[in-house]
Design a protein around this motif. Structure first.
Motif, PDB file in Angstrom:
ATOM      1  N   SER A 106       6.426   0.013  -0.987  1.00 15.83           N
ATOM      2  CA  SER A 106       6.137   0.386  -2.369  1.00 15.83           C
ATOM      3  C   SER A 106       4.624   0.345  -2.589  1.00 15.83           C
ATOM      4  CB  SER A 106       6.859  -0.532  -3.354  1.00 15.83           C
ATOM      5  OG  SER A 106       6.404  -1.861  -3.206  1.00 15.83           O
ATOM      6  N   ALA A 107       4.170   1.211  -3.485  1.00 18.18           N
ATOM      7  CA  ALA A 107       2.744   1.323  -3.761  1.00 18.18           C
ATOM      8  C   ALA A 107       2.491   1.164  -5.255  1.00 18.18           C
ATOM      9  CB  ALA A 107       2.220   2.673  -3.279  1.00 18.18           C
ATOM     10  N   SER A 108       1.252   0.848  -5.585  1.00 17.51           N
ATOM     11  CA  SER A 108       0.858   0.631  -6.976  1.00 17.51           C
ATOM     12  C   SER A 108       0.686   1.931  -7.751  1.00 17.51           C
ATOM     13  CB  SER A 108      -0.439  -0.182  -7.022  1.00 17.51           C
ATOM     14  OG  SER A 108      -1.455   0.483  -6.288  1.00 17.51           O
ATOM     15  N   VAL A 109       0.705   3.071  -7.056  1.00 16.71           N
ATOM     16  CA  VAL A 109       0.572   4.384  -7.692  1.00 16.71           C
ATOM     17  C   VAL A 109       1.593   5.334  -7.067  1.00 16.71           C
ATOM     18  CG1 VAL A 109      -1.885   4.084  -8.232  1.00 16.71           C
ATOM     19  CG2 VAL A 109      -1.229   5.147  -6.080  1.00 16.71           C
ATOM     20  N   ASP A 110       1.811   6.468  -7.711  1.00 17.84           N
ATOM     21  CA  ASP A 110       2.744   7.461  -7.177  1.00 17.84           C
ATOM     22  C   ASP A 110       2.163   8.133  -5.945  1.00 17.84           C
ATOM     23  OD1 ASP A 110       4.577   7.002  -9.196  1.00 17.84           O
ATOM     24  OD2 ASP A 110       3.753   8.576 -10.497  1.00 17.84           O
ATOM     25  N   GLY A 111       3.047   8.553  -5.048  1.00 16.70           N
ATOM     26  CA  GLY A 111       2.582   9.247  -3.856  1.00 16.70           C
ATOM     27  C   GLY A 111       3.718   9.510  -2.892  1.00 16.70           C
ATOM     28  N   THR A 112       3.341   9.886  -1.671  1.00 16.47           N
ATOM     29  CA  THR A 112       4.287  10.266  -0.637  1.00 16.47           C
ATOM     30  C   THR A 112       4.227   9.267   0.517  1.00 16.47           C
ATOM     31  OG1 THR A 112       3.929  12.577  -1.209  1.00 16.47           O
ATOM     32  CG2 THR A 112       4.953  12.137   0.914  1.00 16.47           C
ATOM     33  N   TYR A 113       5.403   8.864   1.000  1.00 18.16           N
ATOM     34  CA  TYR A 113       5.523   7.933   2.119  1.00 18.16           C
ATOM     35  C   TYR A 113       5.938   8.725   3.354  1.00 18.16           C
ATOM     36  CZ  TYR A 113       5.800   4.543  -1.699  1.00 18.16           C
ATOM     37  OH  TYR A 113       5.549   3.803  -2.815  1.00 18.16           O
ATOM     38  N   SER A 141       6.072   1.895  10.852  1.00 17.85           N
ATOM     39  CA  SER A 141       4.817   2.111  10.130  1.00 17.85           C
ATOM     40  C   SER A 141       5.021   3.137   9.028  1.00 17.85           C
ATOM     41  CB  SER A 141       3.703   2.558  11.082  1.00 17.85           C
ATOM     42  OG  SER A 141       4.009   3.808  11.650  1.00 17.85           O
ATOM     43  N   VAL A 142       4.132   3.079   8.043  1.00 18.95           N
ATOM     44  CA  VAL A 142       4.152   4.040   6.944  1.00 18.95           C
ATOM     45  C   VAL A 142       2.715   4.463   6.650  1.00 18.95           C
ATOM     46  CG1 VAL A 142       4.031   2.281   5.096  1.00 18.95           C
ATOM     47  CG2 VAL A 142       4.995   4.532   4.615  1.00 18.95           C
ATOM     48  N   SER A 160      -7.372   6.044  -2.391  1.00 12.39           N
ATOM     49  CA  SER A 160      -7.425   6.332  -0.959  1.00 12.39           C
ATOM     50  C   SER A 160      -6.034   6.157  -0.335  1.00 12.39           C
ATOM     51  CB  SER A 160      -8.430   5.408  -0.273  1.00 12.39           C
ATOM     52  OG  SER A 160      -8.102   4.058  -0.515  1.00 12.39           O
ATOM     53  N   ASN A 161      -5.836   6.796   0.811  1.00  5.72           N
ATOM     54  CA  ASN A 161      -4.589   6.645   1.565  1.00  5.72           C
ATOM     55  C   ASN A 161      -4.448   5.201   2.026  1.00  5.72           C
ATOM     56  OD1 ASN A 161      -4.426   9.381   1.208  1.00  5.72           O
ATOM     57  ND2 ASN A 161      -4.550   9.899   3.367  1.00  5.72           N
ATOM     58  N   ALA A 162      -3.225   4.804   2.324  1.00  3.81           N
ATOM     59  CA  ALA A 162      -2.981   3.437   2.789  1.00  3.81           C
ATOM     60  C   ALA A 162      -1.940   3.458   3.905  1.00  3.81           C
ATOM     61  CB  ALA A 162      -2.489   2.571   1.627  1.00  3.81           C
ATOM     62  N   THR A 163      -1.991   2.452   4.761  1.00  2.00           N
ATOM     63  CA  THR A 163      -1.019   2.317   5.842  1.00  2.00           C
ATOM     64  C   THR A 163      -0.508   0.878   5.887  1.00  2.00           C
ATOM     65  OG1 THR A 163      -2.707   1.768   7.485  1.00  2.00           O
ATOM     66  CG2 THR A 163      -2.128   4.097   7.261  1.00  2.00           C
ATOM     67  N   ALA A 164       0.676   0.726   6.434  1.00  2.00           N
ATOM     68  CA  ALA A 164       1.251  -0.613   6.614  1.00  2.00           C
ATOM     69  C   ALA A 164       2.220  -0.571   7.784  1.00  2.00           C
ATOM     70  CB  ALA A 164       1.966  -1.071   5.346  1.00  2.00           C
ATOM     71  N   THR A 165       2.468  -1.739   8.370  1.00  2.00           N
ATOM     72  CA  THR A 165       3.452  -1.866   9.437  1.00  2.00           C
ATOM     73  C   THR A 165       4.323  -3.087   9.166  1.00  2.00           C
ATOM     74  OG1 THR A 165       2.009  -3.198  10.841  1.00  2.00           O
ATOM     75  CG2 THR A 165       1.979  -0.806  11.200  1.00  2.00           C
ATOM     76  N   THR A 174       2.805  -2.513  -0.429  1.00  2.00           N
ATOM     77  CA  THR A 174       3.541  -3.697   0.024  1.00  2.00           C
ATOM     78  C   THR A 174       4.795  -3.272   0.778  1.00  2.00           C
ATOM     79  OG1 THR A 174       4.706  -3.852  -2.085  1.00  2.00           O
ATOM     80  CG2 THR A 174       2.721  -5.168  -1.862  1.00  2.00           C
ATOM     81  N   TRP A 175       5.107  -4.050   1.792  1.00  2.00           N
ATOM     82  CA  TRP A 175       6.280  -3.781   2.621  1.00  2.00           C
ATOM     83  C   TRP A 175       6.553  -5.043   3.415  1.00  2.00           C
ATOM     84  CZ3 TRP A 175       6.318   0.313   7.103  1.00  2.00           C
ATOM     85  CH2 TRP A 175       7.632   0.681   7.409  1.00  2.00           C
ATOM     86  N   THR A 176       7.695  -5.650   3.219  1.00  2.00           N
ATOM     87  CA  THR A 176       8.023  -6.876   3.948  1.00  2.00           C
ATOM     88  C   THR A 176       8.952  -6.557   5.115  1.00  2.00           C
ATOM     89  OG1 THR A 176       9.855  -7.332   2.442  1.00  2.00           O
ATOM     90  CG2 THR A 176       7.740  -8.338   1.911  1.00  2.00           C
TER      91      THR A 176
END
Length: 174
Positions: A89-96, A114-115, A126-131, A68-70
């Motif tokens: 922010s993501a539902s699991v730990d990881g790298t942005y 973008s992220v 799986s990896n995820a992206t957002a803008t 999620t990212w607003t």
């Protein structure tokens, strides 16, 4: 999950059913798993049939990450990007990995950020992206006066009866 096993060619209401099972469980890692069919034949009727059991396949895929990212609030030109804007922010730990990088000063106008998110548990997720879109406002510094500051905008620095903001709008010297 429960599996649907279909029998073909039964006649005369013969009471044969089938079930399917797999070694995969809810905790199984992503991959392909066999679905094995077995007959349930209470009357041993299968002796009247030529039976061919065909294995199925179950594919377990990596879970999707809830990312999620607003859209952040507008910033003034000259403000470097920081965690205030780059705050997915993501539902699991990881790298942005943000584009553009933190500290970047964007041009005035509407910009796309973008992220790319890489989960720490890359086997199960799986990896995820957002803008998002970020509006960068023109800097309203005019002859050394910050016109976004209400006190400086309303001041009459040269005493001619016109506020600095009015001088800016008219193109005259405050």
């Amino acid at each position: 999950p429960p599996f649907l096993v279909t029998l073909e060619g039964l006649v005369n209401g013969d009471d044969i059913t089938a079930s399917g099972s797999s070694s995969a469980t809810a905790d199984s890692p992503p991959g392909s798993y066999d679905i094995v069919a077995s007959l349930v034949d209470p009357g041993n009727i299968q002796t009247n049939y030529q039976v061919t059991l065909v294995k199925g396949s179950l594919t377990v895929t990596a879970a999707a990450v809830a990312l999620t990212w607003t859209d952040p609030g507008p910033i003034t030109y000259g403000t470097p990007l920081s965690s205030v804007q780059l705050n997915a922010s993501a539902s699991v730990d990881g790298t942005y990995n943000y584009t553009p990088d933190p500290g970047t000063v964007l041009p005035a106008g509407t910009n796309t950020l973008s992220v790319n998110f890489t989960p720490t548990d890359s086997l199960d997720y799986s990896n995820a992206t957002a803008t998002v879109r970020l509006v960068v406002l023109d800097s309203l510094v005019y002859d050394g006066f910050d016109l976004t500051d209400p006190a400086q905008a309303a001041a009459d620095s040269d005493g001619d009866g016109f506020a600095n903001l009015v001088e800016y709008a008219l193109g005259t010297d405050p």
